[in-house]
Enzyme design. Structure first.
Site, mmCIF file in Angstrom:
data_model
loop_
_atom_site.group_PDB
_atom_site.id
_atom_site.type_symbol
_atom_site.label_atom_id
_atom_site.label_comp_id
_atom_site.label_asym_id
_atom_site.label_seq_id
_atom_site.Cartn_x
_atom_site.Cartn_y
_atom_site.Cartn_z
ATOM 1 N N LYS A 76 0.791 -1.235 0.000
ATOM 2 C CA LYS A 76 0.000 0.000 0.000
ATOM 3 C C LYS A 76 0.824 1.287 0.000
ATOM 4 O O LYS A 76 0.372 2.330 0.472
ATOM 5 C CB LYS A 76 -0.980 0.027 1.201
ATOM 6 N N GLY A 78 1.976 2.492 -2.908
ATOM 7 C CA GLY A 78 1.923 3.055 -4.261
ATOM 8 C C GLY A 78 2.487 2.079 -5.292
ATOM 9 O O GLY A 78 2.931 2.489 -6.368
ATOM 10 N N THR A 79 2.432 0.798 -4.961
ATOM 11 C CA THR A 79 2.951 -0.256 -5.845
ATOM 12 C C THR A 79 2.361 -0.139 -7.252
ATOM 13 O O THR A 79 3.082 -0.170 -8.254
ATOM 14 C CB THR A 79 2.593 -1.648 -5.267
ATOM 15 N N TRP A 81 1.051 2.319 -8.849
ATOM 16 C CA TRP A 81 1.556 3.519 -9.549
ATOM 17 C C TRP A 81 2.961 3.270 -10.093
ATOM 18 O O TRP A 81 3.248 3.509 -11.274
ATOM 19 C CB TRP A 81 1.549 4.683 -8.559
ATOM 20 N N HIS A 141 6.929 -7.814 -2.359
ATOM 21 C CA HIS A 141 6.866 -7.153 -1.043
ATOM 22 C C HIS A 141 7.901 -7.785 -0.105
ATOM 23 O O HIS A 141 7.888 -7.528 1.094
ATOM 24 C CB HIS A 141 5.490 -7.356 -0.401
ATOM 25 N N ARG A 163 6.103 4.447 2.172
ATOM 26 C CA ARG A 163 5.190 5.576 2.318
ATOM 27 C C ARG A 163 5.049 5.910 3.802
ATOM 28 O O ARG A 163 5.253 5.021 4.652
ATOM 29 C CB ARG A 163 3.832 5.120 1.751
HETATM 30 P P1 PAP Z 1 -0.309 -3.040 -3.231
HETATM 31 O O1 PAP Z 1 0.949 -2.742 -2.459
HETATM 32 O O2 PAP Z 1 -1.245 -3.950 -2.502
HETATM 33 O O3 PAP Z 1 -0.071 -3.502 -4.621
HETATM 34 P P2 PAP Z 1 -0.667 -0.222 -3.715
HETATM 35 O O4 PAP Z 1 -0.769 0.012 -5.146
HETATM 36 O O5 PAP Z 1 0.612 0.119 -3.045
HETATM 37 O O6 PAP Z 1 -1.121 -1.695 -3.350
HETATM 38 O O7 PAP Z 1 -1.779 0.591 -2.925
HETATM 39 C C1 PAP Z 1 -2.724 1.355 -3.499
HETATM 40 C C2 PAP Z 1 -2.500 2.787 -3.064
HETATM 41 O O8 PAP Z 1 -1.857 3.476 -4.121
HETATM 42 C C3 PAP Z 1 -3.829 3.447 -2.846
HETATM 43 O O9 PAP Z 1 -3.612 4.495 -1.911
HETATM 44 P P3 PAP Z 1 -4.816 5.094 -1.024
HETATM 45 O O10 PAP Z 1 -5.499 3.938 -0.387
HETATM 46 O O11 PAP Z 1 -4.153 5.984 -0.014
HETATM 47 O O12 PAP Z 1 -5.684 5.852 -1.940
HETATM 48 C C4 PAP Z 1 -4.111 3.967 -4.245
HETATM 49 O O13 PAP Z 1 -5.100 4.964 -4.301
HETATM 50 C C5 PAP Z 1 -2.741 4.495 -4.620
HETATM 51 N N1 PAP Z 1 -2.571 4.614 -6.062
HETATM 52 C C6 PAP Z 1 -2.929 3.729 -7.030
HETATM 53 N N2 PAP Z 1 -2.619 4.207 -8.240
HETATM 54 C C7 PAP Z 1 -2.049 5.417 -8.055
HETATM 55 C C8 PAP Z 1 -1.521 6.408 -8.945
HETATM 56 N N3 PAP Z 1 -1.531 6.234 -10.246
HETATM 57 N N4 PAP Z 1 -1.022 7.536 -8.401
HETATM 58 C C9 PAP Z 1 -1.009 7.734 -7.067
HETATM 59 N N5 PAP Z 1 -1.501 6.837 -6.177
HETATM 60 C C10 PAP Z 1 -2.012 5.695 -6.659
#
Ligand code: PAP
Length: 329
Positions: A76, A78-79, A81, A141, A163
């Site tokens: 969580k 920003g993976t 992204w 991870h 983060r």
């Molecule tokens: P993961 O580690 O389980 O793969 P991950 O992608 O790190 O998940 O977590 C999603 C977070 O990245 C979410 O944050 P939030 O809950 O605080 O909103 C998600 O909104 C955010 N996220 C996904 N895509 C993007 C992007 N393109 N730019 C910025 N933040 C993003």
């Protein structure tokens, strides 16, 4: 009528593990989980059963190549992204960001940059990686201590992303409730906050994960690029250029003129990705909805959920844990 529960993602099917993994599990400390039923402590970090099977399998079988790029993240942070960014960056001559057939427009970033332990090795078998174009791009991870030996021994590069712990926690808590499973009731914030503070979360303790990579990145900056979500949010163009340099594919002056940096950041932006049909309605082969990976993508959203006491408690823990490391969130 009750809303049907989403199907259980593959990596959470605790009971579907090999005999070998089962035997190992019986020797490990365990705790009740907050997404999976149980978490098991392996090499100092918490994993659910299926994930652990993937960890062991990729430790045994994954052979890193010198040209590989591994995106390592705390869950969580920003993976999704960074998967999109790295995919666009290293494939920018194969796929132009402005073309309508760019793979990001019809695939989840998770499908383009698969997790080692949660996807490729989760079944405990050796996957066929021959179809991956070079440079191969994977994500994980895994804590530093648990990386397959070939990752440390080879010249492959690691991009590490973490983060602010308060936003990480809120994002994780929201995600687990989105994916909530039949046997597990909704996680109350107080209950899971307690666990997070005790270090019990997927691939936690959070601070040990971060410190492991932070220390290694100081020792070996050619090998590990250490980045935070907040830094990337604040100066995305600066970090994209730095990532390109780090990965040995700097932007040429022609690309600078053609504003390729902006084009990559645009196609990978939260607004762009979260509004694509594939990410709104699509599902990963494991059954999870792609939209579970997009919430609001804000810095400081924890203020809307954590009490002042909770925030202070987590800040104090992190201050103590990161004391003397030079790292601050
Ligand atoms: P993961 O580690 O389980 O793969 P991950 O992608 O790190 O998940 O977590 C999603 C977070 O990245 C979410 O944050 P939030 O809950 O605080 O909103 C998600 O909104 C955010 N996220 C996904 N895509 C993007 C992007 N393109 N730019 C910025 N933040 C993003």
């Amino acid at each position: 009528m009750e809303t049907p529960h989403p199907p259980e993602p593959k990596y959470l099917k605790d009971e579907e593990v090999s005999q070998e993994c089962m035997s190992l599990l019986s020797t490990l400390p365990s705790e009740s989980g907050w997404l999976s039923k149980k978490l098991h402590n392996y090499q100092g970090f918490w994993h659910n059963a299926r994930q652990l099977q993937g960890v062991i399998s990729c430790q045994k079988h994954f052979q890193a190549q010198d040209t590989d790029i591994l995106l390592v993240t705390t869950p969580k942070s920003g993976t999704t992204w960074l998967k999109a960014i790295l995919f666009s960056l290293v494939n920018r001559t194969r796929f132009q960001q402005t073309e309508g057939d760019h793979p990001l427009l019809s695939n989840s970033p998770h499908a383009l940059v698969p997790f080692l332990e949660l996807k490729l090795y989760v079944d405990g078998e050796t996957p066929d990686l021959s179809s991956f174009a070079s440079p191969r791009l994977f994500s994980t991870h895994l804590p530093y201590i648990s990386l397959p030996k070939s990752v440390q021994d080879s010249k492959c590069k690691l991009v590490y992303l973490c983060r602010n712990p308060k936003d990480t926690f809120i994002s994780l808590w929201a995600f687990t409730n989105k994916l909530k499973l039949q046997e597990i009731r909704t996680n109350s914030i107080e209950e899971v906050f307690e666990k997070f503070c005790e270090g019990i979360s997927l691939c936690g303790p959070f601070w040990d994960h971060v410190l492991g990579y932070w220390k290694e990145s100081l020792k070996n900056p050619e090998k590990i690029y250490f980045l935070t979500y907040e830094e990337m949010k604040e100066q995305p163009d600066l970090h994209l250029r730095k990532l390109a340099d780090f990965l040995g594919c700097p932007f040429s002056s022609k690309e600078e003129e053609e504003r390729v940096v902006d084009a990559i950041l645009d196609i990978c932006s939260f607004d762009k990705l979260s509004n694509l049909k594939v990410n709104k309605e699509g599902k990963l082969p494991s059954g999870e909805s792609n939209n579970a990976y997009f919430r609001n993508g804000q810095v400081g959203d924890w203020k809307n959920y954590l009490t002042a006491e909770m925030a202070q408690r987590l800040e104090k823990i992190c201050e103590e844990k990161f004391d003397g490391s030079g790292l601050k969130f």
